[in-house]
Design an enzyme around this catalytic site. Structure first.
Site, PDB file in Angstrom:
ATOM      1  N   GLN A  31      28.565  42.881  30.265  1.00 14.58           N
ATOM      2  CA  GLN A  31      29.494  41.898  30.820  1.00 14.58           C
ATOM      3  C   GLN A  31      29.336  41.715  32.334  1.00 14.58           C
ATOM      4  O   GLN A  31      29.758  40.702  32.872  1.00 14.58           O
ATOM      5  CB  GLN A  31      30.928  42.292  30.465  1.00 14.58           C
ATOM      6  CG  GLN A  31      31.179  42.181  28.965  1.00 14.58           C
ATOM      7  CD  GLN A  31      32.577  42.633  28.579  1.00 14.58           C
ATOM      8  OE1 GLN A  31      32.812  43.814  28.381  1.00 14.58           O
ATOM      9  NE2 GLN A  31      33.511  41.711  28.491  1.00 14.58           N
ATOM     10  N   ASN A 178      32.497  52.171  22.338  1.00 11.80           N
ATOM     11  CA  ASN A 178      33.649  51.355  22.696  1.00 11.80           C
ATOM     12  C   ASN A 178      34.121  50.545  21.493  1.00 11.80           C
ATOM     13  O   ASN A 178      33.337  49.785  20.899  1.00 11.80           O
ATOM     14  CB  ASN A 178      33.275  50.370  23.810  1.00 11.80           C
ATOM     15  CG  ASN A 178      34.452  49.483  24.187  1.00 11.80           C
ATOM     16  OD1 ASN A 178      35.384  49.947  24.843  1.00 11.80           O
ATOM     17  ND2 ASN A 178      34.439  48.224  23.778  1.00 11.80           N
ATOM     18  N   GLU A 179      35.366  50.697  21.145  1.00 14.22           N
ATOM     19  CA  GLU A 179      36.021  49.879  20.108  1.00 14.22           C
ATOM     20  C   GLU A 179      35.156  49.627  18.873  1.00 14.22           C
ATOM     21  O   GLU A 179      34.804  48.483  18.557  1.00 14.22           O
ATOM     22  CB  GLU A 179      36.466  48.539  20.699  1.00 14.22           C
ATOM     23  CG  GLU A 179      37.519  48.673  21.773  1.00 14.22           C
ATOM     24  CD  GLU A 179      38.146  47.337  22.181  1.00 14.22           C
ATOM     25  OE1 GLU A 179      37.748  46.295  21.628  1.00 14.22           O
ATOM     26  OE2 GLU A 179      39.039  47.359  23.032  1.00 14.22           O
ATOM     27  N   GLU A 390      41.480  50.818  28.560  1.00 15.53           N
ATOM     28  CA  GLU A 390      41.523  49.383  28.879  1.00 15.53           C
ATOM     29  C   GLU A 390      42.915  48.831  28.631  1.00 15.53           C
ATOM     30  O   GLU A 390      43.561  49.152  27.637  1.00 15.53           O
ATOM     31  CB  GLU A 390      40.580  48.563  27.974  1.00 15.53           C
ATOM     32  CG  GLU A 390      39.136  48.601  28.333  1.00 15.53           C
ATOM     33  CD  GLU A 390      38.292  47.714  27.419  1.00 15.53           C
ATOM     34  OE1 GLU A 390      38.798  46.678  26.926  1.00 15.53           O
ATOM     35  OE2 GLU A 390      37.124  48.069  27.203  1.00 15.53           O
ATOM     36  N   TRP A 436      41.534  46.547  32.559  1.00 22.77           N
ATOM     37  CA  TRP A 436      40.370  45.733  32.230  1.00 22.77           C
ATOM     38  C   TRP A 436      40.581  44.406  32.923  1.00 22.77           C
ATOM     39  O   TRP A 436      41.506  43.700  32.582  1.00 22.77           O
ATOM     40  CB  TRP A 436      40.228  45.503  30.712  1.00 22.77           C
ATOM     41  CG  TRP A 436      39.013  44.672  30.460  1.00 22.77           C
ATOM     42  CD1 TRP A 436      38.937  43.305  30.357  1.00 22.77           C
ATOM     43  CD2 TRP A 436      37.661  45.153  30.339  1.00 22.77           C
ATOM     44  NE1 TRP A 436      37.643  42.920  30.193  1.00 22.77           N
ATOM     45  CE2 TRP A 436      36.846  44.026  30.182  1.00 22.77           C
ATOM     46  CE3 TRP A 436      37.085  46.422  30.363  1.00 22.77           C
ATOM     47  CZ2 TRP A 436      35.460  44.128  30.045  1.00 22.77           C
ATOM     48  CZ3 TRP A 436      35.714  46.523  30.219  1.00 22.77           C
ATOM     49  CH2 TRP A 436      34.912  45.368  30.056  1.00 22.77           C
ATOM     50  N   GLU A 443      33.080  37.229  29.224  1.00 25.59           N
ATOM     51  CA  GLU A 443      34.059  37.633  28.214  1.00 25.59           C
ATOM     52  C   GLU A 443      33.554  37.243  26.815  1.00 25.59           C
ATOM     53  O   GLU A 443      34.128  36.423  26.121  1.00 25.59           O
ATOM     54  CB  GLU A 443      35.429  37.026  28.564  1.00 25.59           C
ATOM     55  CG  GLU A 443      36.562  37.265  27.585  1.00 25.59           C
ATOM     56  CD  GLU A 443      36.788  38.721  27.176  1.00 25.59           C
ATOM     57  OE1 GLU A 443      36.425  39.637  27.939  1.00 25.59           O
ATOM     58  OE2 GLU A 443      37.314  38.915  26.078  1.00 25.59           O
TER      59      GLU A 443
HETATM   60  C1  BGC Z   1      36.591  44.973  25.100  1.00 23.17           C
HETATM   61  C2  BGC Z   1      36.122  44.299  26.374  1.00 23.17           C
HETATM   62  C3  BGC Z   1      36.713  42.896  26.441  1.00 23.17           C
HETATM   63  C4  BGC Z   1      38.219  43.025  26.498  1.00 23.17           C
HETATM   64  C5  BGC Z   1      38.975  41.713  26.638  1.00 23.17           C
HETATM   65  C6  BGC Z   1      38.051  44.776  24.828  1.00 23.17           C
HETATM   66  O1  BGC Z   1      38.244  44.637  23.485  1.00 23.17           O
HETATM   67  O2  BGC Z   1      36.255  46.339  25.125  1.00 23.17           O
HETATM   68  O3  BGC Z   1      34.728  44.279  26.364  1.00 23.17           O
HETATM   69  O4  BGC Z   1      36.223  42.172  27.504  1.00 23.17           O
HETATM   70  O5  BGC Z   1      38.651  43.629  25.303  1.00 23.17           O
HETATM   71  O6  BGC Z   1      38.806  40.893  25.529  1.00 23.17           O
END
Ligand code: BGC
Length: 488
Positions: A31, A178-179, A390, A436, A443
């Site tokens: 990103q 991540n997620e 985040e 975040w 995005e």
């Molecule tokens: C992700 C980020 C994303 C943010 C906002 C999170 O789910 O880890 O990469 O930019 O949400 O949508």
């Protein structure tokens, strides 16, 4: 000097956080970095996906340049110092370090880049929180089946060991993946994220299964090979909404809300934090639906007993990423429809009375709900140490520098976190909060149209200048005083 001027307006701290509470901001390699093919970096699935066009990303934008952090790291560092962050969370680009994803070839330039970041952060008293993998799978691995195949577990473990060995003398906080829940849903079920191949009802479970195993294996590698010497901590960061029943008086809607929490969060958290296995309610519902649909076995795979033992307890803290609440309603679907939400007969949507952060956004302005989620985690997962890796709020483009509405969301969220950590209230062991994001950035499918940064980036200007939003200045005050102002 810059920092002093930045903090000069009068500020009276009222809600003080526990001593040592961490205040961070987060980014992710794809990103922000740009330099998509610089200095030997291999392509990843997002490079391929964005280069293919096809209107799957806003205006077919790419992150080939993004915030330019690969060459402008020094500018990012200035923002980090200006804010006074205690922690900076960023991710390593897997294919910048290992161009084809395997340790067969190692790109020294990639190592040099991250070494400099880590050393600069530590020299400035900022703790690095490093994510190994944030949605940007090396393309070469995707070509071999990626998360769909069990073979990725070993490959991810080798990558993780390489990172622990290379950077772990200085990095003490690691996030493996991540997620994985967002990735399973958006990339592999719906196919709207790279690699972009929809496969509803099957792939999300299959890829989630392999990601959980890959995480657990990497955690064990850290535990047995590195922990003694490096003394760090490893976890996986999970996204979760907070879900309320659409009709609080309806037992079916209450079950639907629990079902969504189970599908979004507990599917990953229960195996890792409780007993190595998926929630019973999901196992039985997916099995029953799969049977009706004529599948020979459940579409939700099973862990072997050995795998359960490996997965159980494979995290040193609970890393949660939180943005918004939603409502859940019971909805009967026919078995002809294949979709993971339909497996639990549930529909989700925002409450129409909630404001949204920007038109069309999936994020409703519900700062009150973070407290409910953190209490849920405390109660269900035996009061773990929690890091919010985040939390944020997007603005549309053009985004005003005076982002009062956004700061109000962040301020109210921090006020809720005060109640969460307060010894006389919820007593949740929350130790870190990361916004975040540090910078406006790419995005995902929304390209540069959705702005989450504490710093505004002018993507039209090739110098990619960074300018603080009001939220940045206010967040700096919170960090400096380790607390937040209560409204008058
Ligand atoms: C992700 C980020 C994303 C943010 C906002 C999170 O789910 O880890 O990469 O930019 O949400 O949508």
């Amino acid at each position: 000097m810059m920092t002093m001027a930045f903090l000069s307006s009068s500020y009276r701290e009222e809600l003080t956080f526990p001593e040592g509470f961490g205040w961070g901001a987060a980014t992710a390699a794809y990103q922000v970095e740009g330099g998509w093919d610089a200095d030997g970096k291999g392509p990843n699935v997002w490079d391929t996906f964005t280069h293919q066009g096809g209107d799957r990303v806003f205006r077919n934008q790419t992150a080939d340049v993004a915030c330019g952090s690969y060459t402008l790291w020094g500018e990012d560092l200035k923002c980090i110092k200006q804010l006074g962050l205690t922690h900076y969370r960023f991710s390593l680009s897997w294919s910048r370090l290992l161009p084809d994803g395997t340790t067969g070839f190692i790109n020294q330039k990639g190592i040099d880049y991250y070494n400099k970041m880590i050393d600069d952060l530590l020299a400035n008293g900022v703790i690095p929180v490093v994510t190994l993998y944030h949605f940007d799978l090396p393309q070469h691995l995707e070509d071999q089946g990626g998360w769909k195949t069990g073979a990725i577990v070993e490959v991810f473990d080798a990558y993780a060991q390489f990172c622990f060995g290379t950077f772990g003398d200085r990095v003490k906080l690691w996030i493996t993946i991540n997620e994985p829940n967002t990735l399973a849903l958006l990339a592999y079920d719906k196919g709207i994220f790279a690699p972009g191949v929809p496969n509803p009802g099957n792939r999300a479970y299959q890829t989630a299964h392999n990601m959980i195993k890959a995480h657990a294996k990497a955690w064990h590698s850290y535990d047995s090979l590195f922990r003694k010497k490096q003394n760090g901590q490893v976890s996986m960061s999970l996204f979760s909404p907070w879900v309320e029943p659409a009709d609080p008086t309806s037992a079916a809607d209450q079950e639907a809300a629990k079902g969504i929490m189970a599908l979004a969060l507990d599917l990953f958290a229960k195996p890792i934090f409780i007993d190595g296995d998926y929630p019973a309610v999901l196992k039985s519902q997916v099995a029953a639906m799969s049977k009706k649909q004529g599948y020979p076995s459940s579409r939700l795979p099973e862990f072997t007993e050995e795998e359960k033992r490996m997965i159980k307890g494979s995290a040193d803290f609970f890393a949660i990423q939180y943005y918004t609440a939603c409502l859940a309603k019971h909805q009967e679907y026919s078995e002809g429809e294949l979709n993971i939400l339909k497996d639990i007969n549930t529909e989700v949507f925002p409450d129409p009375s909630w404001k949204v952060s920007q038109p069309g956004s999936w994020i409703s302005v519900t700062p009150w709900s973070i407290r409910k989620l953190l209490k849920y985690i405390k109660d269900l997962y035996n009061n773990p140490v929690i890091y919010i890796t985040e939390n944020g709020f997007p603005q549309g483009d053009p985004a005003p520098l005076d982002d009062t509405q956004r700061w109000e969301y962040i301020r109210q969220t921090i006020q809720e976190l005060y109640k969460v950590t307060a010894i006389h209230l919820d007593k949740v062991s929350l130790q870190l909060y990361c916004v975040w994001s540090l910078l406006d950035n790419f995005e995902w499918t929304q390209g540069y149209s959705s702005r989450f940064g504490l710093y505004k980036i002018d993507f039209e200007d090739s110098a990619l200048p960074q300018v603080p939003y009001k939220s940045a200045m206010e967040y700096a005050k919170v960090i400096q005083s380790n607390g937040v102002k209560r409204p008058l």
